[in-house]
Design a protein around this motif. Structure first.
Motif, PDB file in Angstrom:
ATOM      1  N   UNK A  63     -62.943 -66.072   2.732  1.00 31.48           N
ATOM      2  CA  UNK A  63     -63.630 -64.808   2.540  1.00 31.48           C
ATOM      3  C   UNK A  63     -63.500 -63.902   3.748  1.00 31.48           C
ATOM      4  N   UNK A  64     -63.516 -62.627   3.456  1.00 32.46           N
ATOM      5  CA  UNK A  64     -63.497 -61.586   4.477  1.00 32.46           C
ATOM      6  C   UNK A  64     -64.947 -61.266   4.827  1.00 32.46           C
ATOM      7  N   UNK A  65     -65.396 -61.745   5.978  1.00 32.47           N
ATOM      8  CA  UNK A  65     -66.805 -61.557   6.336  1.00 32.47           C
ATOM      9  C   UNK A  65     -67.170 -60.085   6.431  1.00 32.47           C
ATOM     10  N   UNK A  66     -66.210 -59.264   6.837  1.00 32.91           N
ATOM     11  CA  UNK A  66     -66.470 -57.823   6.911  1.00 32.91           C
ATOM     12  C   UNK A  66     -66.764 -57.260   5.527  1.00 32.91           C
ATOM     13  N   UNK A  67     -66.021 -57.736   4.530  1.00 34.26           N
ATOM     14  CA  UNK A  67     -66.255 -57.273   3.156  1.00 34.26           C
ATOM     15  C   UNK A  67     -67.610 -57.753   2.653  1.00 34.26           C
ATOM     16  N   UNK A  68     -67.977 -58.985   2.956  1.00 33.84           N
ATOM     17  CA  UNK A  68     -69.287 -59.491   2.549  1.00 33.84           C
ATOM     18  C   UNK A  68     -70.391 -58.654   3.185  1.00 33.84           C
ATOM     19  N   UNK A  69     -70.214 -58.305   4.450  1.00 32.52           N
ATOM     20  CA  UNK A  69     -71.206 -57.460   5.129  1.00 32.52           C
ATOM     21  C   UNK A  69     -71.306 -56.100   4.466  1.00 32.52           C
ATOM     22  N   UNK A  70     -70.168 -55.568   4.025  1.00 37.21           N
ATOM     23  CA  UNK A  70     -70.178 -54.283   3.310  1.00 37.21           C
ATOM     24  C   UNK A  70     -70.977 -54.399   2.017  1.00 37.21           C
ATOM     25  N   UNK A  71     -70.757 -55.473   1.264  1.00 30.97           N
ATOM     26  CA  UNK A  71     -71.513 -55.686   0.031  1.00 30.97           C
ATOM     27  C   UNK A  71     -73.016 -55.760   0.329  1.00 30.97           C
ATOM     28  N   UNK A  72     -73.372 -56.485   1.382  1.00 30.94           N
ATOM     29  CA  UNK A  72     -74.789 -56.645   1.725  1.00 30.94           C
ATOM     30  C   UNK A  72     -75.419 -55.324   2.152  1.00 30.94           C
ATOM     31  N   UNK A  73     -74.648 -54.499   2.849  1.00 29.07           N
ATOM     32  CA  UNK A  73     -75.172 -53.201   3.269  1.00 29.07           C
ATOM     33  C   UNK A  73     -75.343 -52.264   2.077  1.00 29.07           C
ATOM     34  N   UNK A  74     -74.370 -52.282   1.170  1.00 27.12           N
ATOM     35  CA  UNK A  74     -74.434 -51.399   0.000  1.00 27.12           C
ATOM     36  C   UNK A  74     -75.483 -51.854  -1.004  1.00 27.12           C
ATOM     37  N   UNK A  75     -75.680 -53.173  -1.098  1.00 22.81           N
ATOM     38  CA  UNK A  75     -76.591 -53.738  -2.091  1.00 22.81           C
ATOM     39  C   UNK A  75     -77.619 -54.615  -1.381  1.00 22.81           C
ATOM     40  N   UNK A  76     -78.629 -54.010  -0.766  1.00 24.14           N
ATOM     41  CA  UNK A  76     -79.707 -54.825  -0.183  1.00 24.14           C
ATOM     42  C   UNK A  76     -80.378 -55.657  -1.275  1.00 24.14           C
ATOM     43  N   UNK A  77     -80.973 -56.760  -0.884  1.00 33.38           N
ATOM     44  CA  UNK A  77     -81.575 -57.654  -1.869  1.00 33.38           C
ATOM     45  C   UNK A  77     -82.627 -56.956  -2.719  1.00 33.38           C
TER      46      UNK A  77
ATOM     47  N   UNK B 115     -67.444 -50.823  -8.478  1.00 35.31           N
ATOM     48  CA  UNK B 115     -68.113 -49.567  -8.121  1.00 35.31           C
ATOM     49  C   UNK B 115     -69.529 -49.832  -7.608  1.00 35.31           C
ATOM     50  N   UNK B 116     -70.232 -50.745  -8.249  1.00 37.61           N
ATOM     51  CA  UNK B 116     -71.592 -51.077  -7.829  1.00 37.61           C
ATOM     52  C   UNK B 116     -71.601 -51.642  -6.408  1.00 37.61           C
ATOM     53  N   UNK B 117     -70.640 -52.501  -6.093  1.00 38.49           N
ATOM     54  CA  UNK B 117     -70.619 -53.180  -4.807  1.00 38.49           C
ATOM     55  C   UNK B 117     -70.134 -52.303  -3.660  1.00 38.49           C
ATOM     56  N   UNK B 118     -69.238 -51.367  -3.955  1.00 38.78           N
ATOM     57  CA  UNK B 118     -68.556 -50.644  -2.880  1.00 38.78           C
ATOM     58  C   UNK B 118     -68.858 -49.145  -2.831  1.00 38.78           C
ATOM     59  N   UNK B 119     -69.405 -48.606  -3.901  1.00 36.50           N
ATOM     60  CA  UNK B 119     -69.587 -47.155  -4.014  1.00 36.50           C
ATOM     61  C   UNK B 119     -68.254 -46.409  -3.928  1.00 36.50           C
ATOM     62  N   UNK B 120     -67.184 -47.076  -4.330  1.00 37.70           N
ATOM     63  CA  UNK B 120     -65.858 -46.474  -4.345  1.00 37.70           C
ATOM     64  C   UNK B 120     -65.264 -46.583  -5.744  1.00 37.70           C
ATOM     65  N   UNK B 121     -64.268 -45.740  -6.004  1.00 37.39           N
ATOM     66  CA  UNK B 121     -63.607 -45.800  -7.295  1.00 37.39           C
ATOM     67  C   UNK B 121     -62.660 -47.005  -7.357  1.00 37.39           C
TER      68      UNK B 121
END
Length: 206
Positions: free
Chosen positions: A9-23, A140-146
């Motif tokens: 896994x790409x930890x940076x990507x996981x961090x992005x998901x966590x920032x975009x989608x707080x619990x 889209x939900x996870x990244x706010x990108x197209x």
């Protein structure tokens, strides 16, 4: 699944998901879940049953399975390679709990219409505990990108998504949410299916 994910896994990507989608956002979105396309929820357990009842996935089963999977896709299905023997070996291992490599996912995608989305739907129907469906609304939900093809077709990002699902489903608050959504749907679901449904139902293009 943890051993594979720890290595890939790409930890940076996981961090992005966590920032975009707080619990708190994820669980709020989950409790607001409502059924949208009823026919999908009627067909879903039948798709699972088809693969669950098989001892071994043959080329015949793969052909039938990927075509009913594409009943959930807006495009017509085509086999794009001749790697059937390799694909069947991978799929049967996945059915029994073996984790695929990036090369495995790339081979399956190359055979199955060159679509990672379609591939992940098939993987989920074969092993719903270990694989979550991946599509444009989830992305889209996870990244706010197209969800451009180069983004949504990235096998590494899919594994990052599975790791994020694993993180979500291990939260203490997850089981009450799962029970709430199962009550609305009318049958039990795997944890990864519940996590994906929250994302799918809240990831429509605004």
């Amino acid at each position: 699944y943890a051993s594979l994910l720890d290595d890939t896994v790409n930890r940076k990507m996981i961090d992005t998901f966590k920032q975009n989608i707080p619990l708190d956002k994820f669980f709020k979105d989950g409790y607001s879940f409502e059924i949208q396309r009823k026919s999908d929820y009627l067909s879903y357990p039948e798709f699972l049953k088809y693969f669950n009842d098989l001892n071994t996935i043959t080329r015949h089963n793969l052909t039938i399975g990927i075509n009913f999977t594409y009943g959930w896709m807006p495009t017509i299905f085509e086999f794009r390679s001749d790697n059937f023997d390799e694909a069947l070996d991978i799929l049967n291992k996945i059915k029994t709990g073996t984790n695929p490599t990036i090369d495995n996912l790339t081979l399956l995608k190359g055979l199955l219409n060159n679509s990672l989305v379609g591939t992940t739907k098939l993987l989920h129907f074969i092993n719903p505990n270990n694989f979550a469906i991946w599509d444009s609304r989830v992305y889209r939900y996870l990244t706010n990108k197209e969800p451009y093809d180069n983004r949504i077709g990235n096998c590494n990002t899919y594994l990052d998504y599975l790791a994020f699902c694993d993180y979500l489903t291990k939260q203490q608050e997850f089981n009450p949410l799962k029970k709430s959504m199962e009550k609305k749907v009318g049958y039990s679901m795997t944890a990864f299916r519940v996590a994906e449904l929250v994302m799918y139902s809240n990831g429509a293009k605004q």
